[in-house]
Scaffold this active site. Structure first.
Site, mmCIF file in Angstrom:
data_model
loop_
_atom_site.group_PDB
_atom_site.id
_atom_site.type_symbol
_atom_site.label_atom_id
_atom_site.label_comp_id
_atom_site.label_asym_id
_atom_site.label_seq_id
_atom_site.Cartn_x
_atom_site.Cartn_y
_atom_site.Cartn_z
ATOM 1 N N SER A 193 0.829 -1.211 0.000
ATOM 2 C CA SER A 193 0.000 0.000 0.000
ATOM 3 C C SER A 193 0.862 1.260 0.000
ATOM 4 C CB SER A 193 -0.910 0.015 1.227
ATOM 5 O OG SER A 193 -1.558 1.272 1.313
ATOM 6 N N SER A 210 -0.523 4.148 0.723
ATOM 7 C CA SER A 210 -1.188 5.122 1.594
ATOM 8 C C SER A 210 -0.321 5.606 2.758
ATOM 9 C CB SER A 210 -2.501 4.528 2.123
ATOM 10 O OG SER A 210 -3.410 4.375 1.051
ATOM 11 N N THR A 233 -8.497 -1.454 2.085
ATOM 12 C CA THR A 233 -8.120 -1.846 0.735
ATOM 13 C C THR A 233 -8.395 -3.338 0.545
ATOM 14 O OG1 THR A 233 -6.389 -1.697 -0.939
ATOM 15 C CG2 THR A 233 -5.652 -2.164 1.311
ATOM 16 N N LYS A 273 -13.020 -4.194 0.945
ATOM 17 C CA LYS A 273 -13.861 -3.019 0.665
ATOM 18 C C LYS A 273 -15.361 -3.317 0.641
ATOM 19 C CE LYS A 273 -10.686 -0.166 -2.079
ATOM 20 N NZ LYS A 273 -10.650 0.714 -3.270
ATOM 21 N N ASN A 324 -14.130 2.579 1.420
ATOM 22 C CA ASN A 324 -12.664 2.597 1.518
ATOM 23 C C ASN A 324 -12.182 3.469 2.678
ATOM 24 O OD1 ASN A 324 -13.077 5.173 0.580
ATOM 25 N ND2 ASN A 324 -11.573 5.070 -1.047
ATOM 26 N N ASP A 379 -13.419 7.209 -3.475
ATOM 27 C CA ASP A 379 -12.827 7.002 -4.805
ATOM 28 C C ASP A 379 -13.490 7.877 -5.872
ATOM 29 O OD1 ASP A 379 -10.847 5.206 -4.095
ATOM 30 O OD2 ASP A 379 -12.127 3.453 -4.391
ATOM 31 N N ALA A 423 -15.574 -2.563 -16.133
ATOM 32 C CA ALA A 423 -16.782 -2.525 -15.301
ATOM 33 C C ALA A 423 -16.540 -3.238 -13.975
ATOM 34 C CB ALA A 423 -17.953 -3.153 -16.060
ATOM 35 N N GLY A 424 -15.338 -3.072 -13.434
ATOM 36 C CA GLY A 424 -15.012 -3.655 -12.131
ATOM 37 C C GLY A 424 -15.282 -2.664 -11.012
ATOM 38 N N GLY A 425 -14.594 -2.848 -9.901
ATOM 39 C CA GLY A 425 -14.799 -1.994 -8.736
ATOM 40 C C GLY A 425 -14.452 -0.546 -9.001
ATOM 41 N N TYR A 428 -1.621 3.578 -12.715
ATOM 42 C CA TYR A 428 -0.540 4.542 -12.465
ATOM 43 C C TYR A 428 0.836 3.896 -12.370
ATOM 44 C CZ TYR A 428 -1.344 3.265 -7.566
ATOM 45 O OH TYR A 428 -1.508 2.577 -6.400
HETATM 46 P P1 ATR Z 1 -10.769 -2.901 -10.126
HETATM 47 O O1 ATR Z 1 -11.298 -2.990 -8.738
HETATM 48 O O2 ATR Z 1 -9.417 -2.276 -10.230
HETATM 49 O O3 ATR Z 1 -11.737 -2.300 -11.077
HETATM 50 P P2 ATR Z 1 -11.537 -5.501 -11.086
HETATM 51 O O4 ATR Z 1 -12.824 -5.351 -10.376
HETATM 52 O O5 ATR Z 1 -10.819 -6.800 -11.015
HETATM 53 O O6 ATR Z 1 -10.487 -4.425 -10.576
HETATM 54 O O7 ATR Z 1 -11.766 -5.084 -12.619
HETATM 55 C C1 ATR Z 1 -10.797 -5.256 -13.613
HETATM 56 C C2 ATR Z 1 -11.341 -4.743 -14.945
HETATM 57 O O8 ATR Z 1 -10.329 -4.934 -15.954
HETATM 58 C C3 ATR Z 1 -12.570 -5.498 -15.412
HETATM 59 O O9 ATR Z 1 -13.407 -4.606 -16.123
HETATM 60 C C4 ATR Z 1 -11.970 -6.540 -16.357
HETATM 61 O O10 ATR Z 1 -12.838 -7.014 -17.352
HETATM 62 P P3 ATR Z 1 -13.795 -8.311 -17.056
HETATM 63 O O11 ATR Z 1 -14.902 -7.808 -16.188
HETATM 64 O O12 ATR Z 1 -14.269 -8.728 -18.404
HETATM 65 O O13 ATR Z 1 -12.916 -9.329 -16.377
HETATM 66 C C5 ATR Z 1 -10.881 -5.715 -17.011
HETATM 67 N N1 ATR Z 1 -9.847 -6.560 -17.621
HETATM 68 C C6 ATR Z 1 -8.833 -7.196 -16.995
HETATM 69 N N2 ATR Z 1 -8.068 -7.869 -17.894
HETATM 70 C C7 ATR Z 1 -8.630 -7.659 -19.121
HETATM 71 C C8 ATR Z 1 -8.325 -8.078 -20.459
HETATM 72 N N3 ATR Z 1 -7.263 -8.863 -20.719
HETATM 73 N N4 ATR Z 1 -9.124 -7.642 -21.471
HETATM 74 C C9 ATR Z 1 -10.189 -6.849 -21.205
HETATM 75 N N5 ATR Z 1 -10.531 -6.422 -19.976
HETATM 76 C C10 ATR Z 1 -9.765 -6.807 -18.942
#
Ligand code: ATR
Length: 273
Positions: free
Chosen positions: A15, A17, A62, A66, A87, A102, A129-131, A219
Protein backbone atom coordinates in the site's frame (compact mmCIF):
# COMPACT_ATOMS: atom_id res chain seq x y z
CA UNK A 1 -1.92 12.92 22.30
CA UNK A 2 -0.73 11.21 19.14
CA UNK A 3 -3.56 10.91 16.58
CA UNK A 4 -3.63 7.47 14.97
CA UNK A 5 -5.10 6.18 11.71
CA UNK A 6 -4.09 3.46 9.26
CA UNK A 7 -4.94 1.21 6.37
CA UNK A 8 -6.23 -2.35 6.64
CA UNK A 9 -5.81 -4.98 3.94
CA UNK A 10 -4.46 -8.45 3.25
CA UNK A 11 -1.71 -8.30 2.09
CA UNK A 12 -0.87 -4.73 3.01
CA UNK A 13 2.89 -4.33 2.42
CA UNK A 14 2.43 -2.74 -1.01
CA UNK A 15 0.00 0.00 0.00
CA UNK A 16 1.18 3.49 -0.87
CA UNK A 17 -1.19 5.12 1.59
CA UNK A 18 1.35 5.26 4.47
CA UNK A 19 3.75 7.28 2.29
CA UNK A 20 0.92 9.57 1.25
CA UNK A 21 -0.50 10.29 4.72
CA UNK A 22 3.00 10.31 6.19
CA UNK A 23 3.96 13.13 3.84
CA UNK A 24 0.91 15.18 4.88
CA UNK A 25 1.49 14.51 8.60
CA UNK A 26 5.05 15.78 8.18
CA UNK A 27 4.19 18.87 6.11
CA UNK A 28 1.42 19.87 8.55
CA UNK A 29 3.59 19.16 11.60
CA UNK A 30 0.87 16.95 13.10
CA UNK A 31 1.61 14.61 16.00
CA UNK A 32 0.09 11.60 14.27
CA UNK A 33 0.76 8.18 12.80
CA UNK A 34 -0.67 6.32 9.82
CA UNK A 35 -0.07 2.61 10.15
CA UNK A 36 -0.09 -0.44 7.89
CA UNK A 37 -2.45 -2.87 9.61
CA UNK A 38 -2.56 -6.41 8.23
CA UNK A 39 -6.05 -7.87 8.76
CA UNK A 40 -6.82 -11.33 7.40
CA UNK A 41 -10.38 -11.93 6.16
CA UNK A 42 -11.25 -14.04 9.21
CA UNK A 43 -10.12 -11.22 11.49
CA UNK A 44 -12.17 -8.50 9.82
CA UNK A 45 -15.24 -8.71 12.04
CA UNK A 46 -13.27 -8.71 15.34
CA UNK A 47 -11.18 -5.82 14.01
CA UNK A 48 -14.28 -3.69 13.44
CA UNK A 49 -15.80 -4.71 16.76
CA UNK A 50 -12.67 -3.45 18.52
CA UNK A 51 -12.18 -0.35 16.37
CA UNK A 52 -14.26 2.16 18.42
CA UNK A 53 -12.09 1.61 21.50
CA UNK A 54 -8.80 0.95 19.68
CA UNK A 55 -7.49 4.50 19.84
CA UNK A 56 -7.57 4.71 16.04
CA UNK A 57 -9.48 7.72 14.61
CA UNK A 58 -10.33 5.57 11.61
CA UNK A 59 -8.91 3.55 8.75
CA UNK A 60 -8.68 3.22 5.02
CA UNK A 61 -9.76 -0.12 3.64
CA UNK A 62 -8.12 -1.85 0.74
CA UNK A 63 -8.22 -5.23 -0.99
CA UNK A 64 -9.91 -7.58 -0.16
CA UNK A 65 -12.12 -5.90 2.47
CA UNK A 66 -13.86 -3.02 0.67
CA UNK A 67 -17.16 -4.88 0.18
CA UNK A 68 -17.33 -6.98 3.36
CA UNK A 69 -16.56 -3.95 5.54
CA UNK A 70 -19.84 -2.32 4.50
CA UNK A 71 -21.77 -4.69 6.74
CA UNK A 72 -19.52 -4.06 9.74
CA UNK A 73 -19.90 -0.29 10.14
CA UNK A 74 -22.81 1.60 11.75
CA UNK A 75 -23.52 3.91 8.83
CA UNK A 76 -22.71 3.83 5.11
CA UNK A 77 -22.77 7.07 3.10
CA UNK A 78 -25.23 7.12 0.19
CA UNK A 79 -22.62 7.26 -2.57
CA UNK A 80 -20.78 4.30 -1.04
CA UNK A 81 -24.03 2.34 -1.02
CA UNK A 82 -24.40 3.04 -4.74
CA UNK A 83 -20.83 1.98 -5.42
CA UNK A 84 -21.21 -1.07 -3.21
CA UNK A 85 -17.94 -0.66 -1.32
CA UNK A 86 -16.30 1.52 1.34
CA UNK A 87 -12.66 2.60 1.52
CA UNK A 88 -12.75 4.99 4.49
CA UNK A 89 -14.01 4.62 8.05
CA UNK A 90 -14.20 7.43 10.59
CA UNK A 91 -14.74 6.70 14.29
CA UNK A 92 -17.12 9.34 15.62
CA UNK A 93 -18.62 9.23 19.10
CA UNK A 94 -18.09 5.49 19.25
CA UNK A 95 -19.84 4.93 15.93
CA UNK A 96 -18.23 3.76 12.68
CA UNK A 97 -19.03 5.88 9.63
CA UNK A 98 -18.14 4.26 6.29
CA UNK A 99 -17.74 6.12 3.03
CA UNK A 100 -16.21 5.71 -0.40
CA UNK A 101 -13.88 8.51 -1.47
CA UNK A 102 -12.83 7.00 -4.80
CA UNK A 103 -15.51 8.87 -6.78
CA UNK A 104 -14.47 12.15 -5.15
CA UNK A 105 -10.82 11.31 -5.84
CA UNK A 106 -11.47 10.56 -9.48
CA UNK A 107 -13.47 13.76 -10.06
CA UNK A 108 -10.98 15.96 -8.21
CA UNK A 109 -8.07 14.45 -10.12
CA UNK A 110 -9.85 14.99 -13.42
CA UNK A 111 -10.65 18.64 -12.63
CA UNK A 112 -7.08 19.28 -11.47
CA UNK A 113 -5.51 17.59 -14.51
CA UNK A 114 -7.97 18.92 -17.10
CA UNK A 115 -8.76 22.47 -15.92
CA UNK A 116 -12.09 23.68 -17.26
CA UNK A 117 -13.32 20.14 -17.94
CA UNK A 118 -17.10 20.19 -18.42
CA UNK A 119 -19.01 17.21 -17.08
CA UNK A 120 -21.94 18.30 -19.25
CA UNK A 121 -19.72 18.63 -22.32
CA UNK A 122 -20.72 15.38 -24.00
CA UNK A 123 -20.76 11.58 -23.62
CA UNK A 124 -18.07 9.78 -21.64
CA UNK A 125 -16.62 6.43 -22.65
CA UNK A 126 -15.67 4.18 -19.74
CA UNK A 127 -13.68 1.01 -20.39
CA UNK A 128 -14.01 -1.68 -17.75
CA UNK A 129 -16.78 -2.52 -15.30
CA UNK A 130 -15.01 -3.66 -12.13
CA UNK A 131 -14.80 -1.99 -8.74
CA UNK A 132 -12.94 1.08 -9.94
CA UNK A 133 -15.45 1.63 -12.75
CA UNK A 134 -18.27 1.83 -10.19
CA UNK A 135 -16.61 4.80 -8.51
CA UNK A 136 -15.80 6.48 -11.84
CA UNK A 137 -19.37 6.05 -13.11
CA UNK A 138 -20.86 7.31 -9.83
CA UNK A 139 -18.60 10.37 -9.97
CA UNK A 140 -19.49 11.20 -13.57
CA UNK A 141 -23.25 10.77 -13.11
CA UNK A 142 -23.32 12.79 -9.89
CA UNK A 143 -21.64 15.67 -11.71
CA UNK A 144 -24.01 15.75 -14.66
CA UNK A 145 -22.61 13.53 -17.41
CA UNK A 146 -25.65 12.72 -19.54
CA UNK A 147 -24.41 9.55 -21.25
CA UNK A 148 -21.80 6.95 -20.32
CA UNK A 149 -20.86 4.47 -23.00
CA UNK A 150 -19.65 1.51 -21.00
CA UNK A 151 -17.57 -1.24 -22.62
CA UNK A 152 -16.39 -4.33 -20.78
CA UNK A 153 -15.10 -7.71 -21.91
CA UNK A 154 -17.70 -9.43 -19.70
CA UNK A 155 -21.00 -7.89 -20.83
CA UNK A 156 -22.87 -9.24 -17.79
CA UNK A 157 -21.12 -6.60 -15.71
CA UNK A 158 -22.21 -3.72 -17.96
CA UNK A 159 -25.81 -4.89 -17.57
CA UNK A 160 -25.37 -4.65 -13.79
CA UNK A 161 -24.48 -0.96 -14.23
CA UNK A 162 -27.68 -0.28 -16.16
CA UNK A 163 -29.67 -1.85 -13.32
CA UNK A 164 -27.82 0.12 -10.66
CA UNK A 165 -27.31 3.49 -12.37
CA UNK A 166 -30.12 3.67 -14.94
CA UNK A 167 -30.57 4.68 -18.56
CA UNK A 168 -27.65 7.10 -18.77
CA UNK A 169 -25.51 3.95 -18.98
CA UNK A 170 -25.26 2.76 -22.58
CA UNK A 171 -23.63 -0.67 -22.81
CA UNK A 172 -21.19 -1.11 -25.68
CA UNK A 173 -19.95 -4.53 -26.80
CA UNK A 174 -16.24 -4.83 -26.03
CA UNK A 175 -15.46 -5.53 -29.71
CA UNK A 176 -17.14 -2.24 -30.71
CA UNK A 177 -15.35 0.05 -28.26
CA UNK A 178 -13.46 1.98 -30.97
CA UNK A 179 -16.77 2.99 -32.54
CA UNK A 180 -18.02 4.43 -29.23
CA UNK A 181 -15.45 7.23 -29.31
CA UNK A 182 -17.25 9.37 -31.92
CA UNK A 183 -18.46 12.65 -30.37
CA UNK A 184 -17.19 11.70 -26.90
CA UNK A 185 -15.88 14.29 -24.43
CA UNK A 186 -13.97 11.92 -22.12
CA UNK A 187 -12.34 8.49 -22.19
CA UNK A 188 -11.56 6.65 -18.95
CA UNK A 189 -9.64 3.39 -18.79
CA UNK A 190 -10.62 1.53 -15.60
CA UNK A 191 -9.38 -1.88 -16.75
CA UNK A 192 -6.03 -3.27 -15.67
CA UNK A 193 -4.86 -3.20 -19.29
CA UNK A 194 -1.77 -1.02 -19.64
CA UNK A 195 -0.56 -1.81 -16.13
CA UNK A 196 3.04 -3.06 -15.84
CA UNK A 197 3.04 -6.75 -16.75
CA UNK A 198 -0.31 -6.53 -18.59
CA UNK A 199 -0.98 -6.04 -22.30
CA UNK A 200 -1.68 -2.49 -23.46
CA UNK A 201 -5.29 -1.37 -23.94
CA UNK A 202 -6.12 -1.88 -27.60
CA UNK A 203 -8.17 1.21 -28.47
CA UNK A 204 -8.08 3.06 -31.79
CA UNK A 205 -8.45 6.77 -31.01
CA UNK A 206 -9.09 7.88 -34.61
CA UNK A 207 -12.76 8.79 -34.05
CA UNK A 208 -12.21 10.67 -30.78
CA UNK A 209 -12.65 14.47 -31.05
CA UNK A 210 -9.36 16.24 -30.25
CA UNK A 211 -11.18 18.29 -27.61
CA UNK A 212 -11.84 15.13 -25.54
CA UNK A 213 -9.82 14.42 -22.38
CA UNK A 214 -8.29 10.99 -21.83
CA UNK A 215 -7.63 9.53 -18.42
CA UNK A 216 -6.28 6.26 -17.09
CA UNK A 217 -6.66 4.93 -13.58
CA UNK A 218 -3.54 2.79 -14.04
CA UNK A 219 -0.54 4.54 -12.46
CA UNK A 220 2.21 1.94 -12.81
CA UNK A 221 3.50 3.07 -15.23
CA UNK A 222 2.39 6.68 -14.96
CA UNK A 223 2.49 7.17 -18.72
CA UNK A 224 0.53 4.26 -20.17
CA UNK A 225 0.47 3.45 -23.85
CA UNK A 226 -3.08 4.89 -24.00
CA UNK A 227 -2.00 8.22 -22.48
CA UNK A 228 1.09 8.43 -24.68
CA UNK A 229 -0.96 7.91 -27.84
CA UNK A 230 -3.62 10.36 -26.65
CA UNK A 231 -1.03 13.05 -25.87
CA UNK A 232 0.51 12.60 -29.32
CA UNK A 233 -2.93 13.37 -30.80
CA UNK A 234 -3.24 16.52 -28.73
CA UNK A 235 -5.73 15.34 -26.09
CA UNK A 236 -5.52 16.60 -22.52
CA UNK A 237 -4.38 13.56 -20.53
CA UNK A 238 -4.76 12.81 -16.81
CA UNK A 239 -2.72 10.01 -15.25
CA UNK A 240 -3.93 7.60 -12.59
CA UNK A 241 -1.85 8.78 -9.64
CA UNK A 242 -4.09 11.79 -9.01
CA UNK A 243 -7.09 9.61 -8.13
CA UNK A 244 -5.05 7.79 -5.49
CA UNK A 245 -3.83 11.05 -3.99
CA UNK A 246 -7.14 12.93 -4.04
CA UNK A 247 -9.19 10.02 -2.63
CA UNK A 248 -7.06 10.22 0.50
CA UNK A 249 -8.01 13.83 1.30
CA UNK A 250 -11.38 13.31 3.08
CA UNK A 251 -9.99 10.63 5.40
CA UNK A 252 -6.98 12.72 6.37
CA UNK A 253 -9.18 15.75 7.05
CA UNK A 254 -11.55 13.72 9.25
CA UNK A 255 -8.84 11.95 11.27
CA UNK A 256 -6.25 14.69 11.61
CA UNK A 257 -8.34 17.87 11.37
CA UNK A 258 -6.52 19.56 8.51
CA UNK A 259 -7.42 19.92 4.81
CA UNK A 260 -4.46 18.43 2.90
CA UNK A 261 -3.40 19.54 -0.58
CA UNK A 262 -2.14 17.45 -3.50
CA UNK A 263 1.18 18.92 -4.62
CA UNK A 264 4.08 18.00 -6.90
CA UNK A 265 6.08 17.16 -3.76
CA UNK A 266 3.39 14.70 -2.65
CA UNK A 267 3.39 13.05 -6.08
CA UNK A 268 7.17 12.69 -5.93
CA UNK A 269 7.08 11.30 -2.35
CA UNK A 270 4.49 8.68 -3.25
CA UNK A 271 6.26 7.71 -6.47
CA UNK A 272 9.52 7.29 -4.58
CA UNK A 273 7.91 5.03 -1.95
P1 ATR B 1 -10.77 -2.90 -10.13
O1 ATR B 1 -11.30 -2.99 -8.74
O2 ATR B 1 -9.42 -2.28 -10.23
O3 ATR B 1 -11.74 -2.30 -11.08
P2 ATR B 1 -11.54 -5.50 -11.09
O4 ATR B 1 -12.82 -5.35 -10.38
O5 ATR B 1 -10.82 -6.80 -11.01
O6 ATR B 1 -10.49 -4.42 -10.58
O7 ATR B 1 -11.77 -5.08 -12.62
C1 ATR B 1 -10.80 -5.26 -13.61
C2 ATR B 1 -11.34 -4.74 -14.95
O8 ATR B 1 -10.33 -4.93 -15.95
C3 ATR B 1 -12.57 -5.50 -15.41
O9 ATR B 1 -13.41 -4.61 -16.12
C4 ATR B 1 -11.97 -6.54 -16.36
O10 ATR B 1 -12.84 -7.01 -17.35
P3 ATR B 1 -13.79 -8.31 -17.06
O11 ATR B 1 -14.90 -7.81 -16.19
O12 ATR B 1 -14.27 -8.73 -18.40
O13 ATR B 1 -12.92 -9.33 -16.38
C5 ATR B 1 -10.88 -5.71 -17.01
N1 ATR B 1 -9.85 -6.56 -17.62
C6 ATR B 1 -8.83 -7.20 -16.99
N2 ATR B 1 -8.07 -7.87 -17.89
C7 ATR B 1 -8.63 -7.66 -19.12
C8 ATR B 1 -8.32 -8.08 -20.46
N3 ATR B 1 -7.26 -8.86 -20.72
N4 ATR B 1 -9.12 -7.64 -21.47
C9 ATR B 1 -10.19 -6.85 -21.21
N5 ATR B 1 -10.53 -6.42 -19.98
C10 ATR B 1 -9.76 -6.81 -18.94
Amino acid sequence: MTLRAGVIGWPIQHSRSPALHGHWLKTHGIDGTYERIPVAPDDLEPFFRALPTSGLRGVNITIPHKIAAMDLVDEVAEEARHIGAINTVVVQGGRLLGSNTDAFGFAESLMAGAPGFRFDGGPAVVLGAGGAARAVVAALLARGVTEIRLANRDSGKTDWFVGRFGPRIVPVPWAQRDGALGGANLVVNTTSLGMAGQPALDLDLTDLPTSASVTDIVYVPLMTDLLRRAAARGHVIVDGLGMLLHQARPGFAAWFGREPVVTAELRAAVLAA
